[in-house]
Design a protein around this motif. Sequence first.
Motif, mmCIF file in Angstrom:
data_model
loop_
_atom_site.group_PDB
_atom_site.id
_atom_site.type_symbol
_atom_site.label_atom_id
_atom_site.label_comp_id
_atom_site.label_asym_id
_atom_site.label_seq_id
_atom_site.Cartn_x
_atom_site.Cartn_y
_atom_site.Cartn_z
ATOM 1 N N GLY A 1 43.990 44.202 27.781
ATOM 2 C CA GLY A 1 44.954 44.431 28.844
ATOM 3 C C GLY A 1 44.409 45.216 30.024
ATOM 4 O O GLY A 1 45.164 45.746 30.829
ATOM 5 N N ILE A 2 43.097 45.278 30.122
ATOM 6 C CA ILE A 2 42.479 45.995 31.239
ATOM 7 C C ILE A 2 42.516 45.130 32.495
ATOM 8 O O ILE A 2 42.795 45.611 33.577
ATOM 9 C CB ILE A 2 41.037 46.419 30.873
ATOM 10 C CG1 ILE A 2 41.099 47.446 29.737
ATOM 11 C CG2 ILE A 2 40.299 46.964 32.094
ATOM 12 C CD1 ILE A 2 39.770 47.797 29.127
ATOM 13 N N HIS A 3 42.213 43.853 32.331
ATOM 14 C CA HIS A 3 42.250 42.902 33.442
ATOM 15 C C HIS A 3 43.042 41.674 33.017
ATOM 16 O O HIS A 3 43.046 41.307 31.841
ATOM 17 C CB HIS A 3 40.840 42.440 33.834
ATOM 18 C CG HIS A 3 39.956 43.532 34.308
ATOM 19 N ND1 HIS A 3 40.204 44.261 35.445
ATOM 20 C CD2 HIS A 3 38.815 44.043 33.791
ATOM 21 C CE1 HIS A 3 39.258 45.162 35.601
ATOM 22 N NE2 HIS A 3 38.401 45.059 34.615
ATOM 23 N N GLY A 4 43.671 41.031 33.979
ATOM 24 C CA GLY A 4 44.292 39.736 33.748
ATOM 25 C C GLY A 4 43.341 38.656 34.236
ATOM 26 O O GLY A 4 42.527 38.907 35.126
ATOM 27 N N PRO A 5 43.420 37.449 33.685
ATOM 28 C CA PRO A 5 42.528 36.378 34.133
ATOM 29 C C PRO A 5 42.995 35.800 35.469
ATOM 30 O O PRO A 5 44.174 35.872 35.810
ATOM 31 C CB PRO A 5 42.656 35.332 33.022
ATOM 32 C CG PRO A 5 44.042 35.524 32.510
ATOM 33 C CD PRO A 5 44.308 37.007 32.608
ATOM 34 N N SER A 6 42.052 35.208 36.191
ATOM 35 C CA SER A 6 42.421 34.449 37.390
ATOM 36 C C SER A 6 43.164 33.197 36.932
ATOM 37 O O SER A 6 43.114 32.828 35.752
ATOM 38 C CB SER A 6 41.164 34.045 38.163
ATOM 39 O OG SER A 6 40.412 33.104 37.392
#
Length: 69
Positions: free
Chosen positions: A42-47
Amino acid sequence: MQLKKQFGKRVQQLRQARKITQEELAEKVGVSIESISNIERGIHGPSFDNLEKIIIALQVPAKSLFEFD
């Protein structure tokens, strides 16, 4: 729980249910293992492009990635 964390947990659940490693998923999506790890934590969301690749790699309907417990 924030959306990115819920989404990441769901990606991890679906990946593990299909017995795919983070490394294998990263290869199929064309990103680093660290990127998959960051998505799952949950650190980054995908493009959107990578989201589509994750859907194809996991062979799931898009909506299943957003069906949280």
